[in-house]
Design an enzyme around this catalytic site. Structure first.
Site, mmCIF file in Angstrom:
data_model
loop_
_atom_site.group_PDB
_atom_site.id
_atom_site.type_symbol
_atom_site.label_atom_id
_atom_site.label_comp_id
_atom_site.label_asym_id
_atom_site.label_seq_id
_atom_site.Cartn_x
_atom_site.Cartn_y
_atom_site.Cartn_z
ATOM 1 N N CYS A 86 -32.181 45.955 -53.598
ATOM 2 C CA CYS A 86 -32.764 47.196 -53.085
ATOM 3 C C CYS A 86 -34.264 47.102 -52.838
ATOM 4 O O CYS A 86 -34.799 47.830 -52.000
ATOM 5 C CB CYS A 86 -32.447 48.378 -54.001
ATOM 6 S SG CYS A 86 -33.091 48.250 -55.666
ATOM 7 N N HIS A 166 -34.392 51.618 -59.252
ATOM 8 C CA HIS A 166 -33.979 51.612 -57.849
ATOM 9 C C HIS A 166 -35.198 51.794 -56.944
ATOM 10 O O HIS A 166 -36.156 52.493 -57.295
ATOM 11 C CB HIS A 166 -32.974 52.743 -57.620
ATOM 12 C CG HIS A 166 -32.395 52.786 -56.254
ATOM 13 N ND1 HIS A 166 -31.801 51.701 -55.653
ATOM 14 C CD2 HIS A 166 -32.322 53.805 -55.346
ATOM 15 C CE1 HIS A 166 -31.374 52.042 -54.452
ATOM 16 N NE2 HIS A 166 -31.683 53.307 -54.233
#
Length: 312
Positions: A86, A166
């Site tokens: 990510c 994230h």
């Protein structure tokens, strides 16, 4: 095929990563002050990369922003299909929407331009698969993972007790401020926004995101993707800024080299020397007992914390 390893949210890492992908005249800067004046001072800003602790949401929870399912081929948006990718995916979410090939400002180089053209007609799921399977992008990404011969990132899966982090991106595209999160179904629109308005319009969006967490939560990181400051400094003859930026990049290069280096052999030689010295002094047994006690103490403290950090 090898997997994707965790990389740090670091300005030096991200700057070198995009350069290795062929991108020109782009730099990352850590944002320490969420004020329009601070952001305008480092303009032009192409987008921001936000790192936060990931909390699984309830499907019924209200989403900040509006899904733009009609964005289609006009925006590069890819779903995240693999763990640990990510960070680079968030970076590419800005780069591939700011390329010269899309009437943007950044020369992303031939390799990324070809990738964007190849995936332009794909749906988000297939774009995510194509990104995850790109050997070039994966190899460059993994080259910035910290060397650790004792951990296999491909086999050690995150557990419920781990803190998972994230990365997402915010950037203005075609006059709209978008949140690009590979775990979402589509880009999230936060309203009208051009490049000049971005520094002050992105701030309340980020503040709302941070506001979802308890006031005690401080584990956030925010990096701005900007134009290489040396370009403007050289244009106006600001040699002091040029030298300062050159020094910064030399420091980043040294830090990145340390990240990639495996110190196991060095540590082994040091340990052999210490053992030899302690044995000669007749203190080897005492030193070993103390080391065991200290290790047991650290293991107990870590067990009490009960958490390791993983990138989603």
């Amino acid at each position: 095929m090898s997997g994707w390893n965790t990389i740090e949210s670091d300005a030096g890492v991200f700057t070198a990563l995009v350069e290795d992908l062929g991108v020109k005249n782009v730099q990352f800067e850590e944002i320490l002050d969420l004020s329009p004046d601070y952001l305008r001072a480092i303009a032009p800003i192409y987008g921001v990369i936000f790192l936060f602790k990931y909390i699984s949401s309830n499907p019924d929870d209200e989403v900040d922003g509006n899904y733009d399912f009609e964005a289609g081929e006009n925006i590069f948006f890819a779903n995240q299909t693999i763990q640990n990718a990510c960070a680079t995916q968030a970076i590419l979410s800005v780069l591939l929407n700011k390329s010269q090939q899309t009437a943007g400002d950044i020369d992303i180089g031939d390799s990324l331009a070809d990738f964007r053209e190849f995936t332009q007609a794909f749906p988000p799921e297939l774009r995510g698969e194509a990104l995850s399977n790109s050997e070039l992008i994966r190899d460059v990404h993994n080259s910035f993972a910290r060397s650790n011969p004792f951990i296999d990132e491909n086999t050690r899966a995150a557990t419920e007790s781990d803190d998972v982090y994230h990365f997402i991106a915010y950037t203005p595209i075609n006059g709209v401020l978008y949140e690009l999160d590979g775990l979402q179904a589509a880009p999230l629109s936060h309203g009208a926004c051009n490049n000049e308005e971005f520094p002050h319009k992105v701030i309340p969006v980020l503040q709302r995101r941070i506001g979802r967490y308890p006031i005690t939560e401080i584990r956030f990181n925010l990096l701005a993707m900007i134009q290489d400051p040396r370009l403007r400094a050289m244009e106006i003859g600001d040699l002091e800024t040029v030298r300062r930026e050159e020094d910064k990049r030399e420091a980043w290069q040294w830090e990145n080299a340390l990240r990639k280096h495996n110190f196991v052999g060095f540590a082994h030689e040091v340990l052999k020397g210490v053992i030899k010295m302690k044995t000669r002094e007749g203190k080897y047994g005492e030193w070993l007992d103390n080391a065991k006690k200290e290790m047991a103490k650290k293991m107990a403290e870590r067990k009490e914390d009960g958490k390791d950090e993983y990138e989603d």
